[in-house]
Scaffold this motif. Structure first.
Motif, mmCIF file in Angstrom:
data_model
loop_
_atom_site.group_PDB
_atom_site.id
_atom_site.type_symbol
_atom_site.label_atom_id
_atom_site.label_comp_id
_atom_site.label_asym_id
_atom_site.label_seq_id
_atom_site.Cartn_x
_atom_site.Cartn_y
_atom_site.Cartn_z
ATOM 1 N N ILE A 253 13.998 -71.732 -42.661
ATOM 2 C CA ILE A 253 12.608 -71.514 -42.265
ATOM 3 C C ILE A 253 12.549 -71.018 -40.822
ATOM 4 O O ILE A 253 12.829 -71.773 -39.883
ATOM 5 C CB ILE A 253 11.769 -72.793 -42.412
ATOM 6 N N ILE A 254 12.187 -69.763 -40.650
ATOM 7 C CA ILE A 254 12.085 -69.192 -39.317
ATOM 8 C C ILE A 254 10.618 -69.087 -38.908
ATOM 9 O O ILE A 254 9.734 -68.986 -39.751
ATOM 10 C CB ILE A 254 12.738 -67.799 -39.230
ATOM 11 N N GLY A 255 10.383 -69.123 -37.614
ATOM 12 C CA GLY A 255 9.043 -68.918 -37.090
ATOM 13 C C GLY A 255 9.121 -67.991 -35.893
ATOM 14 O O GLY A 255 10.167 -67.884 -35.254
ATOM 15 N N ALA A 256 8.042 -67.319 -35.601
ATOM 16 C CA ALA A 256 8.026 -66.382 -34.477
ATOM 17 C C ALA A 256 6.614 -66.296 -33.925
ATOM 18 O O ALA A 256 5.639 -66.457 -34.658
ATOM 19 C CB ALA A 256 8.504 -65.006 -34.910
ATOM 20 N N THR A 257 6.518 -66.034 -32.615
ATOM 21 C CA THR A 257 5.208 -65.821 -32.020
ATOM 22 C C THR A 257 4.944 -64.345 -31.755
ATOM 23 O O THR A 257 3.866 -63.980 -31.309
ATOM 24 C CB THR A 257 5.066 -66.617 -30.703
ATOM 25 N N SER A 258 5.931 -63.503 -32.042
ATOM 26 C CA SER A 258 5.736 -62.059 -31.884
ATOM 27 C C SER A 258 6.479 -61.331 -32.991
ATOM 28 O O SER A 258 7.441 -61.854 -33.563
ATOM 29 C CB SER A 258 6.254 -61.579 -30.523
#
Length: 344
Positions: free
Chosen positions: A304-309
């Motif tokens: 599970i990856i997350g990113a703000t950009s």
């Protein structure tokens, strides 16, 4: 993209799952939709959310993340996507949602409310976000028996409620999250003994800085066929190297929320420096090496990856094409032996 299947099902999921807990706080609805569109274009079909998101959890923002997914999901082919969500566990942190644990009333209300937010008729994977009982979760290293513990042993009851929700068609499968070996085996044994819905996944923290899962839990994954959905594989962004290099943006998680210090200890920082040097020596970014390591672990169903950009998202997704050689894994394990699990 590479794919696997949710254990004990024929449901195909991307090896990388798109996490969403920044949407509605650090990210706008438009940015969330942009990430979803790009991830989908790269073959990602698996999206994870929770009723308490975004994080940090507040009464004002609760449910925004799922609403952002819902406003996007209504314009997609629902059958092509796998959506996972979670019911919040009990505690002061979630008192603004409800004060009960996993009661029949709580589970039904949580599922029905989440279906409305997501604008869908069913949730593919429904997870218990953390245990009802008091145990060592969220960075607490060791279990200590509580003198006063009002928790009731209701594994069987919870599975019966979830079983009914599956029969109703509102959820398709069940998973655990932030669970320990004892709790996992209790759920699995109750399911087997009473012919109830069996948890097929467990969503726990796993990264270069936290390999605690490789103890008892990885054996359970292997012997019981329950797959890990690894969360925080980037350790709140620490394993991007941006904090060490002083390149973190003003909207980065640890700049906005410095109290999230699970991966910021002196030992974690020292280990991160060593992993950064190793990655660069192998012509990789630290993010690519960190995520590729998780992608290739045999007990991991999805990362599970997350990113703000969008820039971060593109780099994170590129990890699927990175191979951790036997030699590189050996070097990673050398660092791990020097500073094992600095951020449990």
């Amino acid at each position: 993209m590479k794919y696997t299947t949710l254990p004990n099902t024929d449901i195909k999921v991307s090896k990388i799952c798109l996490g969403s807990m920044t949407w509605g706080n650090q990210n706008t609805e438009a940015e969330g939709h942009e990430q979803l569109d790009y991830a989908l274009s790269q073959g990602v079909n698996f999206v994870d959310t929770a009723e308490l998101y975004p994080v940090p959890a507040t009464a004002e923002t609760q449910g925004r993340t799922s609403k952002i997914i819902g406003s996007w999901l209504k314009n997609q082919k629902r059958e092509d996507l796998i959506i996972a969500s979670k019911i919040a566990g009990p505690g002061d942190y979630t008192a603004h949602i409800r004060t009960s644990g996993f009661s029949k009333e709580a589970l039904n209300e949580a599922v029905n409310s989440e279906l409305k937010r997501l604008q869908t008729d069913y949730i593919d994977l429904y997870q218990l976000h953390w245990p009802e009982r008091t145990t060592n979760t969220f960075g607490v290293r060791d279990y200590v028996k509580q003198k006063e513990d009002a928790w009731q042993d209701n594994f069987h009851i919870v599975l019966e409620i979830l079983n009914d929700l599956v029969k109703s068609g509102k959820i398709r499968n069940v998973g655990l999250s932030n669970e320990k070996a004892w709790g996992t085996m209790r759920y699995l044994n109750e399911a087997d003994k009473n012919k109830l819905i069996k948890p097929i996944t467990i969503q726990n923290a796993y990264s270069l800085l936290n390999r605690v899962y490789e103890g008892d839990m990885s054996e359970i994954s292997h012997r019981e066929n329950i797959g890990l959905l690894a969360y925080s594989p980037m350790a709140f962004g620490v394993l991007s190297g941006k904090y060490i290099k002083n390149k973190a943006r003003d909207n980065s998680r640890l700049k906005l929320f410095p109290r999230f210090a699970r991966y910021s200890s002196e030992q974690s920082t020292e280990a991160t420096k060593m992993y950064l040097e190793l990655a660069e020596k192998n012509n990789l970014t630290l993010a690519q090496m960190s995520l590729a390591f998780v992608n290739q672990r045999p007990f991991v169903t999805s990362n599970i990856i997350g990113a703000t950009s969008l820039e971060q998202l593109k780099e994170n997704l590129s990890s699927i094409d990175v191979n951790i050689s036997k030699e590189l894994l050996g070097e990673i394990n050398k660092i791990h032996s020097i500073i094992p699990n600095p951020a449990p």
